[in-house]
Design an enzyme around this catalytic site. Structure first.
Site, PDB file in Angstrom:
ATOM      1  N   ASP A  68     -15.368  13.475  12.685  1.00 29.42           N
ATOM      2  CA  ASP A  68     -14.564  14.343  11.732  1.00 29.42           C
ATOM      3  C   ASP A  68     -15.138  13.580   9.954  1.00 29.42           C
ATOM      4  O   ASP A  68     -15.106  14.385   9.415  1.00 29.42           O
ATOM      5  CB  ASP A  68     -13.141  14.336  11.800  1.00 29.42           C
ATOM      6  CG  ASP A  68     -12.773  15.287  12.940  1.00 29.42           C
ATOM      7  OD1 ASP A  68     -13.512  16.071  13.690  1.00 29.42           O
ATOM      8  OD2 ASP A  68     -11.515  15.283  13.451  1.00 29.42           O
ATOM      9  N   LYS A 153       3.728  -3.007  -4.181  1.00 29.85           N
ATOM     10  CA  LYS A 153       4.460  -2.758  -5.134  1.00 29.85           C
ATOM     11  C   LYS A 153       4.427  -1.213  -5.305  1.00 29.85           C
ATOM     12  O   LYS A 153       3.392  -0.219  -5.007  1.00 29.85           O
ATOM     13  CB  LYS A 153       4.019  -3.075  -6.453  1.00 29.85           C
ATOM     14  CG  LYS A 153       4.050  -4.711  -6.537  1.00 29.85           C
ATOM     15  CD  LYS A 153       5.530  -5.231  -6.510  1.00 29.85           C
ATOM     16  CE  LYS A 153       5.301  -6.988  -6.552  1.00 29.85           C
ATOM     17  NZ  LYS A 153       7.005  -7.530  -6.792  1.00 29.85           N
ATOM     18  N   ASP A 172       5.076   4.806  -1.988  1.00 26.82           N
ATOM     19  CA  ASP A 172       3.816   4.401  -1.796  1.00 26.82           C
ATOM     20  C   ASP A 172       2.884   5.251  -2.347  1.00 26.82           C
ATOM     21  O   ASP A 172       1.665   4.744  -2.369  1.00 26.82           O
ATOM     22  CB  ASP A 172       3.689   3.848  -0.313  1.00 26.82           C
ATOM     23  CG  ASP A 172       4.400   2.589   0.157  1.00 26.82           C
ATOM     24  OD1 ASP A 172       4.840   1.965  -0.552  1.00 26.82           O
ATOM     25  OD2 ASP A 172       4.418   2.470   1.341  1.00 26.82           O
ATOM     26  N   VAL A 187       0.096  14.875   8.676  1.00 27.55           N
ATOM     27  CA  VAL A 187       1.068  14.796   9.931  1.00 27.55           C
ATOM     28  C   VAL A 187       1.752  13.556  10.284  1.00 27.55           C
ATOM     29  O   VAL A 187       2.991  13.609  10.491  1.00 27.55           O
ATOM     30  CB  VAL A 187       0.365  15.957  10.983  1.00 27.55           C
ATOM     31  CG1 VAL A 187      -0.277  14.655  11.781  1.00 27.55           C
ATOM     32  CG2 VAL A 187       1.572  16.180  12.197  1.00 27.55           C
TER      33      VAL A 187
END
Length: 315
Positions: A68, A153, A172, A187
């Site tokens: 992929d 962080k 994040d 997903v």
């Protein structure tokens, strides 16, 4: 539907001798059947472009031999609108590259005899603006991810959709994924599966901290702007998990849908929902047609009859 195949590009995964050998064997097989063929090897590395432009060669179909990741890299290099692209899987998941290399002759014979089904797919256009001026731009097939670097962080991102400010998000990262990309990183981050016939993309936060921001599905006509606010982390824009651009405080990443930017080819009879089941995105226990024996369940023990209540000896 693409009925007639006169010219084909065959692209192999770099550094994979099996892919290279198969590409050359396919080339000879197709040429012997009167099909014009051009072979090239995809390149790895940030912002690489392996496909050279040959105006005299206009392909009807691009065959990708790899996983992929190779499919995504090649798809980003194709012009818009693109020739149809068909994948043979030498990788692991093989959701985009769904055909088996072991049966390539049978598959290509079917392609030449009856053609392929062609599905229009959207992509994402992106641009980084710094001080009001564009510094980089491109397109993504699966997803765009704005995320912190290798120091743990939080990134601080200000998000607006079509000039409507949604607020600042400490996280994040933030992902924008296409329907084709909804079965990938999206997903895993808690985003929804989006049928590829839907022209929409999804914004999914990655580990938001003390913020309520649920995955948000937007029409592809809506523009999203994400501005990097001051924070103590390096922040990057990553395209399809393959190309990366470092961001600076104040940079704005502009994201918009590109409807019908790509054309994915499948053999006739291929079914998206069936592929979700085969690849494990929809489990067997979601199939109402299975009996309890097919689930592997044991029959429930019969419920014993209700016992008579004990008699009061003082009555």
């Amino acid at each position: 539907m693409l009925d007639t195949i006169r010219a084909v590009e065959v692209v192999d995964k770099p550094g994979d001798e099996d892919a290279r050998d198969l590409a050359h064997t396919m080339r000879d097989w197709l040429k012997s059947r009167g099909v014009a063929v051009r072979c090239w090897t995809n390149q790895l590395g940030s912002n690489s472009r392996a496909r050279s432009v040959e105006p005299q060669f206009k392909s009807d179909l691009v065959i990708v031999i790899g996983g992929d990741g190779t499919f995504l890299s090649v798809a980003r290099q194709l012009p818009q609108p693109s020739p149809a692209i068909l994948g043979f899987n030498l990788g692991k998941v093989g959701f985009l590259t769904e055909l088996c290399p072991g049966a390539w002759r049978e598959a290509l014979a079917q392609v030449l005899e009856v053609g392929v089904a062609v599905h229009q797919r959207m992509a994402l256009g992106w641009m980084i603006r710094r001080g009001g001026s564009p510094v980089a731009a491109g397109k993504a097939v699966n997803e765009l991810v704005i995320s912190r670097g290798n120091v743990a962080k939080l990134a601080v991102l200000d998000i607006a959709v079509q000039d409507e400010r949604l607020g600042a998000l400490r996280c994040d990262g933030l992902m924008a994924s296409t329907p084709s990309g909804s079965t990938g990183y999206a997903v895993s981050a808690g985003g929804p599966l989006i049928h590829p016939d839907v022209d929409a993309y999804c914004l999914t936060p990655i580990c938001p901290f003390l913020d309520t921001f649920y995955p948000l599905v937007l029409p592809c006509t809506r523009r999203t702007e994400v501005t990097l606010l001051p924070c103590r982390s390096e922040v990057w824009l990553t395209i399809d998990g393959q190309e990366g651009w470092p961001l600076q405080t104040g940079d704005t990443v502009q994201i918009e849908g590109l409807p019908r930017a790509l054309r994915f080819a499948t053999l006739q009879g291929s079914n998206y929902l069936q592929r979700l089941k085969v690849k494990g995105f929809l489990h067997r226990n979601a199939d109402p047609g299975l009996s309890w024996q097919e689930y592997g369940c044991e029959a429930a023990a019969p419920i014993p009859p209700t016992a008579e209540p004990p008699q009061d000896p003082h009555e």
